[in-house]
Design an enzyme around this catalytic site. Structure first.
Site, PDB file in Angstrom:
ATOM      1  N   LYS A 100     -17.074  -6.351   2.096  1.00 46.94           N
ATOM      2  CA  LYS A 100     -16.601  -7.615   1.906  1.00 46.94           C
ATOM      3  C   LYS A 100     -16.477  -8.384   3.264  1.00 46.94           C
ATOM      4  CE  LYS A 100     -12.496  -6.485   0.847  1.00 46.94           C
ATOM      5  NZ  LYS A 100     -12.756  -4.861   0.756  1.00 46.94           N
ATOM      6  N   ARG A 175      -2.641  -9.556  -4.211  1.00 48.57           N
ATOM      7  CA  ARG A 175      -2.555  -8.142  -4.031  1.00 48.57           C
ATOM      8  C   ARG A 175      -2.006  -7.267  -5.175  1.00 48.57           C
ATOM      9  NH1 ARG A 175      -4.274  -6.217   0.912  1.00 48.57           N
ATOM     10  NH2 ARG A 175      -4.303  -7.873   2.614  1.00 48.57           N
ATOM     11  N   ARG A 214     -17.128   3.586  11.891  1.00 49.76           N
ATOM     12  CA  ARG A 214     -16.940   2.369  12.408  1.00 49.76           C
ATOM     13  C   ARG A 214     -16.412   2.536  13.612  1.00 49.76           C
ATOM     14  NH1 ARG A 214     -14.705  -1.726   7.953  1.00 49.76           N
ATOM     15  NH2 ARG A 214     -13.013  -0.346   8.126  1.00 49.76           N
ATOM     16  N   ARG A 259     -10.207   2.052  14.498  1.00 54.17           N
ATOM     17  CA  ARG A 259      -8.887   1.778  13.936  1.00 54.17           C
ATOM     18  C   ARG A 259      -8.147   3.180  13.521  1.00 54.17           C
ATOM     19  NH1 ARG A 259     -10.032  -2.760   9.709  1.00 54.17           N
ATOM     20  NH2 ARG A 259      -8.682  -1.743   8.763  1.00 54.17           N
ATOM     21  N   ARG A 270      -5.473   4.793   1.125  1.00 57.79           N
ATOM     22  CA  ARG A 270      -6.012   3.313   0.721  1.00 57.79           C
ATOM     23  C   ARG A 270      -6.788   3.090  -0.359  1.00 57.79           C
ATOM     24  NH1 ARG A 270      -9.017   1.574   6.423  1.00 57.79           N
ATOM     25  NH2 ARG A 270      -8.892  -0.536   5.488  1.00 57.79           N
TER      26      ARG A 270
END
Length: 314
Positions: A100, A175, A214, A259, A270
């Site tokens: 996204k 959400r 990442r 992160r 998640r």
């Protein structure tokens, strides 16, 4: 030959005069290459009539340039209007690492619409002191959570701004199913509804590889990946994994970081949240025929080709 030289200077002086007279940015752009060599001094021997003709010619060329460039911009806007109308009210869904963040900016550029983050809209409303912003500030100051009703009110105000005329993309909202239904009710008041939802589908194993590989540059938000887009400075250790001290931003040379939730353990949590909270939203909208799935597991170019085709389809 001497008269020919004078005529050349006169023409260039006329072009400079036409730009100075405000022939328009487009006309100026048309003549910019010639102006690099302009000698803005006109000799006394030059025939005034020749100068006048040159000035008029420059003005006409500037006006014509402005007309044709303006026409091109107008036609481009018209093409976009015809191709993507009616107003696109969009959502992008997908698990963490589905793509996204990569495809969103491309959609924004193509449709010329803003991507609206609920967090940014909330801060802007508070800073602007709007009626809804004042309510949100009061709640946040007391340590409370901003209600769905207030968030919907902030969105309702924001989408009335001129940059949302052709549409907008909602980022991070809704959400929950309750938020989706509240959004539908708000849009229905103006006779509108969510028009397109792109669901980026990626195999969970690929998601783990994407997420865990990442690395981010904190100041700019630039992202790198140890396989698909490594920083130039990356060096691998004996275990085949990148040495943290070697991970630096290509532009600034500053250290990159990972992160805290870009781990296999955090990804599982998640993904569970995505399955329990987001999938019901997709089911809610699938009955309306506006959910289109995109194969987010392919390369960036291939994914964009599919996204682009689905943006234009009615």
């Amino acid at each position: 030959m001497f008269r020919s030289v004078l005529r050349g200077q006169s023409l260039r002086a006329g072009v400079a005069a036409s730009a100075a007279a405000g022939a328009g940015a487009a006309g100026l752009a048309l003549w910019a290459p010639e102006r690099k060599h302009v000698v803005p001094t006109v000799r006394c021997e030059t025939d005034p009539g020749t100068i006048g003709a040159a000035v008029l010619g420059g003005l006409a060329a500037g006006a014509a340039g402005g007309y044709f460039l303006g026409k091109q911009h107008g036609e481009a806007a018209s093409d976009r209007y015809e191709k993507y109308w009616p107003r696109k009210i969009m959502m992008l869904f997908g698990a963490p690492g589905a793509g996204k963040g990569t495809q969103g900016p491309k959609i924004v550029e193509t449709l010329n619409v803003p991507q609206l983050s609920t967090g940014d809209m909330l801060r802007e409303a508070v800073a602007a002191g709007t009626e809804v912003g004042k309510k949100a500030k009061e709640i946040m100051s007391s340590g409370g959570l901003v209600s769905d009703e207030i968030v919907i009110g902030i969105i309702a105000d924001r989408i009335k701004e001129p940059d949302c005329k052709a549409g907008f993309i909602l980022d991070g909202f809704p959400r929950t199913l309750a938020q989706a239904k509240a959004l539908d009710a708000m849009l229905a008041k103006s006779g509108e509804n969510v028009s397109l939802i792109l669901e980026f589908a990626v195999d969970p194993k690929m998601l783990e590889e994407r997420i865990c590989g990442r690395w981010m540059h904190k100041a700019s938000g630039r992202s790198y990946h140890v396989r698909s887009c490594p920083p130039k400075s990356m060096n691998l250790g004996p275990n085949g994994k990148p040495l943290p001290e070697s991970m630096k931003d290509d532009i600034t040379g500053e250290p990159l970081y990972q992160r805290s939730d870009d781990t296999a353990e955090a990804l599982k949590t998640r993904l569970d949240a995505y399955k329990n909270q987001t999938l019901p939203i997709l089911e809610h909208y699938k009955d309306k025929g506006i959910v289109k799935q995109v194969d987010g597991g392919r390369g960036i170019t291939e994914v964009w080709a599919e996204v682009s085709s689905k943006l234009a389809s009615k």
